[in-house]
Write an enzyme that holds these catalytic residues in place. Structure first.
Site, mmCIF file in Angstrom:
data_model
loop_
_atom_site.group_PDB
_atom_site.id
_atom_site.type_symbol
_atom_site.label_atom_id
_atom_site.label_comp_id
_atom_site.label_asym_id
_atom_site.label_seq_id
_atom_site.Cartn_x
_atom_site.Cartn_y
_atom_site.Cartn_z
ATOM 1 N N SER A 96 0.845 -1.195 0.000
ATOM 2 C CA SER A 96 0.000 0.000 0.000
ATOM 3 C C SER A 96 0.880 1.243 0.000
ATOM 4 C CB SER A 96 -0.914 0.002 1.221
ATOM 5 O OG SER A 96 -1.707 1.185 1.267
ATOM 6 N N HIS A 100 1.195 12.251 0.286
ATOM 7 C CA HIS A 100 0.572 13.565 0.405
ATOM 8 C C HIS A 100 1.678 14.627 0.341
ATOM 9 C CE1 HIS A 100 -3.383 11.988 1.332
ATOM 10 N NE2 HIS A 100 -2.862 11.220 2.286
ATOM 11 N N HIS A 110 -2.236 7.470 -4.528
ATOM 12 C CA HIS A 110 -2.531 6.232 -3.811
ATOM 13 C C HIS A 110 -2.359 5.056 -4.755
ATOM 14 C CE1 HIS A 110 -5.722 3.082 -3.250
ATOM 15 N NE2 HIS A 110 -5.038 2.931 -2.128
ATOM 16 N N ASN A 112 -2.140 0.492 -4.600
ATOM 17 C CA ASN A 112 -2.013 -0.738 -3.820
ATOM 18 C C ASN A 112 -2.115 -1.947 -4.743
ATOM 19 O OD1 ASN A 112 -4.767 -2.317 -3.476
ATOM 20 N ND2 ASN A 112 -5.281 -0.137 -3.376
ATOM 21 N N ARG A 114 -2.376 -6.348 -4.243
ATOM 22 C CA ARG A 114 -2.642 -7.316 -3.187
ATOM 23 C C ARG A 114 -2.913 -8.706 -3.777
ATOM 24 N NH1 ARG A 114 -6.379 -3.840 -4.438
ATOM 25 N NH2 ARG A 114 -8.492 -4.523 -4.944
ATOM 26 N N HIS A 145 -3.103 8.864 -16.961
ATOM 27 C CA HIS A 145 -4.002 7.834 -17.473
ATOM 28 C C HIS A 145 -3.413 7.109 -18.680
ATOM 29 C CE1 HIS A 145 -7.823 7.797 -15.222
ATOM 30 N NE2 HIS A 145 -7.436 8.997 -14.826
ATOM 31 N N HIS A 175 -22.060 11.336 -1.165
ATOM 32 C CA HIS A 175 -22.729 12.412 -0.437
ATOM 33 C C HIS A 175 -22.315 13.792 -0.940
ATOM 34 C CE1 HIS A 175 -18.885 11.779 1.545
ATOM 35 N NE2 HIS A 175 -18.981 12.969 2.116
ATOM 36 N N GLY A 261 -7.562 -7.178 12.139
ATOM 37 C CA GLY A 261 -6.616 -7.038 13.240
ATOM 38 C C GLY A 261 -5.264 -6.536 12.809
ATOM 39 N N GLY A 262 -5.223 -5.783 11.705
ATOM 40 C CA GLY A 262 -3.972 -5.198 11.257
ATOM 41 C C GLY A 262 -3.518 -4.072 12.175
#
Length: 306
Positions: A96, A100, A110, A112, A114, A145, A175, A261-262
């Protein structure tokens, strides 16, 4: 849980190698502050390696983290979303990256990648990267892009449009009726067919990790020395507030990490060190900020130039 330990070790080492490479790349641009090192263990199985820079001259915060976790029970968010038995054992690993920058004209970034498995025959890869500018530059958006399109096209010519749409749909602030940034690509449950499917999926992720620097760092170099003042900083903090809203309200990775639980600090390093919220904030009519607010943070075909 049954699985191939050698295969799992290989993908973890790929994530660690990507971490080392991207930390090195960021350090070459900003050596004013060293990355802090924090390795952690997860009760129940696994752990991670956090590398975080705070307070740099170029990067106000940058985190490059790797985790590898296993357990006997799936996190609730994943089990519910995919209709899996919560009592299923799992293994998950990922890289990850969150950056900023200090200069408001340099976008946040950003990425990531996995890998997840619940057994020898149930596995998939996922990943992607996206850009969240405070100030919109068409040149940057198009180049970003197009770099991602080239990466996807080398694997499958149909992948970029699908991965871009998935990203556009995901990074929405419903929202607010706007995107968190200008999108990028996002793919999930990538499981190529055939006996070499796992190997092909791993190769695609390896190429994606190698694309992190190629997609983002040229933009950093282009914008990092541009002059700015209080107005630009205020707008940057306002846009960072949108970033925080998305990560705390919608981000699936944040929910998965906390439920699995990371390490809480490693998970929440994705948040910017400072952000702002002003009640009913409205940029001045006709300003660059107002133009970006109404046109830039919407779905557009950047690779095609419009």
């Amino acid at each position: 849980m049954q699985g191939d330990p050698g295969r799992r070790a290989e993908v973890v080492e790929l994530m660690r190698a990507g971490q080392r490479a991207f930390v090195r790349d960021l350090t070459e641009l900003d050596d004013s502050v060293e990355f802090s090192v924090r390795d952690w263990e997860r009760p129940g199985g696994g752990g991670g390696h956090a590398r975080v820079l705070d307070g740099g001259e170029v990067f106000e915060r940058a985190g490059v983290n790797v985790s590898a976790m296993n357990g006997d029970r799936l996190p609730a968010s994943l089990a519910t979303r995919r209709g899996l038995d919560p009592e299923t054992g799992f293994f998950a690993t990922g890289l990850s990256v969150v950056v900023h920058p200090r200069n408001p004209f340099v976008p946040s970034f950003h990425g990531n990648f996995r890998y997840f498995e619940t057994g020898a025959d149930t596995w998939w890869f996922g990943g992607g990267m996206d850009l969240s500018p405070s100030y919109g530059f068409t040149q940057d958006a198009m180049e970003f892009h197009r770099t991602l399109r080239t990466y996807c096209d080398d694997f499958d010519l149909d992948l970029y449009p699908a991965a871009k749409k998935t990203c556009d749909d995901y990074f929405q602030l419903a929202h607010r009726a706007e995107m968190r940034g200008i999108g990028g690509i996002f793919f999930d449950e990538l499981r190529p067919d055939g006996p070499d499917g796992w190997r092909r999926g791993l190769s695609f992720v390896r190429a994606g990790i190698g694309t992190l620097a190629a997609a983002y760092l040229p933009i950093v170099r282009r914008r990092m020395m541009l002059p700015y003042g209080d107005r630009q900083r205020e707008w940057q903090l306002h846009r960072r507030g949108r970033y925080v809203e998305f990560n705390l309200l919608y981000d699936r990775g944040t929910k998965f990490g906390l439920q699995a639980g990371g390490n809480t600090e490693a998970i929440l390093m994705s948040l910017p060190p400072t952000a702002g919220w002003s009640f009913d904030f409205q940029p001045a009519v006709g300003s660059a900020e107002a133009d970006d607010a109404t046109t830039f943070y919407q779905v557009r075909d950047w690779a095609a130039g419009h």
